[in-house]
Design a protein around this motif. Structure first.
Motif, short mmCIF file in Angstrom:
data_model
loop_
_atom_site.label_atom_id
_atom_site.label_comp_id
_atom_site.label_asym_id
_atom_site.label_seq_id
_atom_site.Cartn_x
_atom_site.Cartn_y
_atom_site.Cartn_z
N PRO A 1 -7.94 0.03 -0.76
CA PRO A 1 -6.84 0.04 -1.75
C PRO A 1 -5.72 -0.90 -1.35
O PRO A 1 -5.35 -0.99 -0.18
N GLU A 2 -5.16 -1.61 -2.33
CA GLU A 2 -4.07 -2.56 -2.03
C GLU A 2 -2.70 -1.91 -2.17
O GLU A 2 -1.69 -2.52 -1.85
N GLY A 3 -2.66 -0.67 -2.69
CA GLY A 3 -1.36 -0.03 -2.88
C GLY A 3 -1.47 1.47 -3.01
O GLY A 3 -2.54 2.05 -2.80
N ALA A 4 -0.36 2.11 -3.37
CA ALA A 4 -0.22 3.58 -3.48
C ALA A 4 -0.59 4.23 -2.13
O ALA A 4 -0.56 3.55 -1.10
N LEU B 1 1.18 1.60 5.22
CA LEU B 1 0.20 0.56 5.51
C LEU B 1 -0.56 0.89 6.81
O LEU B 1 -1.78 0.79 6.87
N GLY B 2 0.19 1.31 7.83
CA GLY B 2 -0.45 1.68 9.11
C GLY B 2 -1.46 2.80 8.90
O GLY B 2 -2.55 2.79 9.47
N ARG B 3 -1.09 3.75 8.06
CA ARG B 3 -2.00 4.88 7.82
C ARG B 3 -3.24 4.43 7.05
O ARG B 3 -4.34 4.91 7.30
N ARG B 4 -3.01 3.52 6.08
CA ARG B 4 -4.19 3.04 5.33
C ARG B 4 -5.18 2.40 6.30
O ARG B 4 -6.37 2.68 6.25
N GLU B 5 -4.65 1.54 7.20
CA GLU B 5 -5.54 0.85 8.14
C GLU B 5 -6.31 1.86 8.97
O GLU B 5 -7.50 1.74 9.18
N PHE B 6 -5.59 2.89 9.43
CA PHE B 6 -6.22 3.90 10.29
C PHE B 6 -7.32 4.65 9.54
O PHE B 6 -8.45 4.75 9.99
N VAL B 7 -6.97 5.17 8.34
CA VAL B 7 -7.94 6.02 7.62
C VAL B 7 -9.14 5.19 7.16
O VAL B 7 -10.30 5.63 7.29
N ILE B 8 -8.89 3.97 6.67
CA ILE B 8 -10.02 3.13 6.24
C ILE B 8 -10.94 2.87 7.44
O ILE B 8 -12.17 2.98 7.33
N GLY B 9 -10.35 2.57 8.59
CA GLY B 9 -11.15 2.33 9.80
C GLY B 9 -12.03 3.53 10.13
O GLY B 9 -13.22 3.39 10.44
N GLN B 10 -11.46 4.71 10.02
CA GLN B 10 -12.20 5.93 10.32
C GLN B 10 -13.31 6.17 9.29
O GLN B 10 -14.43 6.51 9.64
N LEU B 11 -12.98 5.96 8.02
CA LEU B 11 -13.97 6.25 6.97
C LEU B 11 -15.15 5.27 7.03
O LEU B 11 -16.28 5.63 6.67
N LYS B 12 -14.86 4.05 7.52
CA LYS B 12 -15.96 3.07 7.63
C LYS B 12 -17.03 3.55 8.61
O LYS B 12 -18.16 3.10 8.57
N THR C 1 13.76 1.07 1.65
CA THR C 1 12.55 1.91 1.60
C THR C 1 11.34 1.21 2.22
O THR C 1 10.23 1.73 2.18
N GLN C 2 11.59 0.03 2.83
CA GLN C 2 10.44 -0.73 3.35
C GLN C 2 9.78 -0.07 4.57
O GLN C 2 8.59 -0.27 4.81
N ASP C 3 10.56 0.70 5.32
CA ASP C 3 9.98 1.36 6.49
C ASP C 3 8.88 2.33 6.07
O ASP C 3 7.85 2.44 6.73
N MET C 4 9.14 3.03 4.94
CA MET C 4 8.13 3.98 4.46
C MET C 4 6.86 3.22 4.10
O MET C 4 5.76 3.66 4.40
N MET C 5 7.04 2.08 3.45
CA MET C 5 5.89 1.27 3.04
C MET C 5 5.08 0.83 4.26
O MET C 5 3.86 0.93 4.26
N ARG C 6 5.79 0.38 5.30
CA ARG C 6 5.08 -0.06 6.52
C ARG C 6 4.28 1.09 7.13
O ARG C 6 3.18 0.91 7.62
N THR C 7 4.88 2.29 7.10
CA THR C 7 4.18 3.46 7.65
C THR C 7 2.92 3.74 6.84
O THR C 7 1.86 4.01 7.40
N HIS D 1 6.56 0.19 -5.38
CA HIS D 1 7.11 -0.14 -4.07
C HIS D 1 6.10 0.05 -2.94
O HIS D 1 6.39 -0.23 -1.79
N ILE D 2 4.92 0.57 -3.29
CA ILE D 2 3.92 0.80 -2.24
C ILE D 2 2.73 -0.13 -2.50
O ILE D 2 1.70 0.25 -3.04
N VAL D 3 2.94 -1.40 -2.15
CA VAL D 3 1.92 -2.43 -2.32
C VAL D 3 1.80 -3.16 -0.98
O VAL D 3 2.80 -3.58 -0.41
#
Ligand code: PMP
Ligand code: GLU
Length: 400
Positions: A321-324, A300-311, A292-298, A212-214
Motif C-alpha cells: 500500500p502507498e498510503g493510509a 511508514l516504519g510500521r508499513r515496512e515492518f508489517v509488509i516484511g513480516q507478511l512476505k 503531523t509529519q512525525d505520525m506519517m513517518r511512524t 496526509h498518510i501517503v
C-alpha cells in the motif's frame, strides 16, 4: 408483537458496520481476560497533538459553547478553503464548505441530498464498509466496479466507462483507499476524469480523508482536472491525519447548490458540529503541515515492518500500500485448508478463526466487497504489531 415488528424495515435491512463490530468483539474478548490484539479498527493510536487540544480549551474559555452556523463557523470554513488551496491547489469559497460530525456524516448528507430511489452510485471496490449502507439508506443502488490484488486494487477508466448509465448519480471512492491503501496517481486520476468528463449528469465524490498518510508519491485530487472540476465533491476530515477520531469533525467542498442542500439536511438533523471543536479544527488546518509529519513517518516504519513480516507467509498475495494505514492481503490460497480441524471456507471464517484461536482481530474482506481478502490495520504500537505478525505466522503455518 415481536420487538422486530416494532422496528423499521430500514434498520432491519441495514448491515452493522463490520469494522466497529470487530473492534467491539475484540474489546469483549479482552474484558474476559484474553490477551487480544486488535488490528481491526482504522484509528490512529496517537493522541491528538497538544496544540490542537489547547485550541479547544481556549475556545471553551472564550465561550464557544453555543450553536454555530449550520455549515460551520465561518472561520473554520475559511481555514478549509486555505488548506484546499495550500495543499491541493483547489479554489473554493466558504459557501462551498459544509462541516459535519465526521466525514461519515458528510457522506450521509451527500447521499440524502443527491440520491432518489433507484439512482445508481458507482463504488470502487474494495470499498470502505459504510459507503454501501449509506447509499442504500438513501434508496440508492450501489454499482460495484472491482479491482483485485493483481490490479493493485485500482480500477481502470475502461471499467468505469462501462459502468456509467443514465441513472448514475455519482462515483464514490477513497484515495488513499480504505481498505487497500492504494493511492491513485495524477496520471490515473486524469485518465478517469477523461472518461467521466463527457457524462454531464455524473458527479464524483472523492473521499480524501487519508491524504496526509501517503508514503510513495504525493496525494492528488481528481478535482484538479478541468473536465470534472465543477462536478467533484471533495470529502475530508480531521480523524485520520490529525488523530482526531473522537472529535467527530469532517467536511466537504462541493458545488454551492449541493453544499446548500446538505446544509438544509444538517439543519434538521444535527444543527452542525461542536463549536469548540470547530475552533480547534481551524487551528489544526492552518498549522504548518509539518506538525503531523512525525505520525506519517511512524506509519511508514510500521508499513515496512508489517509488509516484511507478511512476505514471510507463503501463500498470501500482497500489494504494497502507498498510503493510509491498512494492508489488504488476498488470502484465497488458504480457503479450503483447515486450522485445528476446522475448514476455512472464506474470509469470514478466517477472521473468526484467527480471532478465536490466536486472539487477533482483523476485518474480513467480505465487508469491503472483497471476499478473498483480510484487512489489517497497522495503526498500533510496534510491540503489538510484532506480536500480531508472530501470531499470524503461527496461524497460517499451522494450516493444513
Ligand atoms: N471515509 C473513509 C475512507 C474512512 O476510512 C473513514 C473512517 N472513519 C471515514 C470516511 C469517516 O471518518 P470520520 O467519520 O471519522 O471523519
Ligand atoms: N473508518 C475506520 C475503519 O474503517 C473507522 C471505523 C468506521 O468508522 O468504520 O475502521
Amino acid at each position: 408483537m415481536s420487538q422486530q415488528d416494532l422496528l423499521s424495515n430500514t434498520v432491519l435491512n441495514l448491515q452493522e458496520s463490520a469494522t466497529l463490530k470487530m473492534s467491539k468483539m475484540a474489546r469483549e474478548l479482552k474484558a474476559q481476560g484474553h490477551d487480544v490484539i486488535s488490528l481491526s479498527i482504522g484509528e490512529p493510536d496517537f493522541d491528538t497533538p497538544a496544540f490542537i487540544n489547547e485550541a479547544a480549551k481556549q475556545a471553551l474559555d472564550e465561550g464557544y459553547t453555543h450553536y454555530t452556523p449550520v455549515p460551520g463557523l465561518l472561520e473554520l470554513r475559511e481555514a478549509v478553503c486555505t488548506k484546499l488551496k495550500r495543499d491541493n491547489g483547489l479554489t473554493f469559497e466558504p459557501t462551498n464548505i459544509v462541516v459535519s460530525n465526521g466525514a461519515k456524516q458528510t457522506i450521509y448528507n451527500l447521499c440524502q441530498a443527491m440520491i432518489n430511489p433507484g439512482d445508481e452510485v458507482i463504488i470502487f471496490t474494495p470499498y470502505w464498509v459504510s459507503y454501501i449502507e449509506i447509499v442504500k439508506l438513501a434508496g440508492g443502488v450501489p454499482v460495484l466496479v472491482a479491482a483485485d490484488v493483481d490490479q493493485d486494487y485500482k480500477v481502470t477508466p475502461a471499467q468505469v466507462a462501462a459502468a456509467i448509465t443514465d441513472k448514475t448519480k455519482f462515483i464514490l471512492y477513497s484515495s488513499p483507499s480504505n481498505p487497500t491503501g492504494s493511492v491513485y496517481t495524477k496520471k490515473e486520476l486524469e485518465a478517469l476524469a477523461q472518461v467521466i468528463g463527457p457524462h454531464e449528469h455524473v458527479h464524483i465524490v472523492s473521499d480524501e480523508i487519508y491524504e496526509h498518510i501517503v508514503f510513495d508519491g504525493v496525494h492528488e485530487s481528481i478535482a484538479q482536472f478541468e473536465s470534472v472540476r465543477d462536478r467533484t465533491i471533495v470529502v475530508n476530515g480531521m480523524s485520520k491525519g490529525f488523530a482526531m477520531t473522537g472529535w467527530r469533525l469532517g467536511y466537504m467542498a462541493a458545488p454551492k447548490f449541493i453544499a446548500a442542500a446538505c446544509t438544509k439536511i444538517q439543519g434538521q438533523v444535527t444543527s452542525g458540529a461542536t463549536a469548540f471543536g470547530q475552533k480547534a479544527a481551524a487551528t489544526a488546518l492552518l498549522a504548518d503541515p509539518k506538525a503531523t509529519q512525525d505520525m506519517m513517518r511512524t506509519f511508514l516504519g510500521r508499513r515496512e515492518f508489517v509488509i516484511g513480516q507478511l512476505k514471510e507467509i507463503e501463500g498470501l498475495k500482497l500489494s504494497v500500500p502507498e498510503g493510509a494505514f491498512y494492508i489488504f492481503p488476498d488470502c484465497s490460497n488458504f480457503f479450503g485448508k483447515s486450522y485445528k480441524g476446522q475448514v476455512i471456507k472464506d474470509s469470514n471464517d478466517l477472521a473468526a478463526s484467527i480471532l478465536n484461536n490466536v486472539h487477533l482481530a482483523l476485518v474480513a474482506g467480505a465487508a469491503f466487497g472483497a471476499p478473498n481478502c483480510m484487512r489489517i490495520s497497522y495503526a498500533a504500537s510496534q510491540e503489538q504489531l510484532a506480536d500480531a505478525c508472530n501470531r499470524l505466522k503461527e496461524y497460517f503455518g499451522s494450516m493444513v
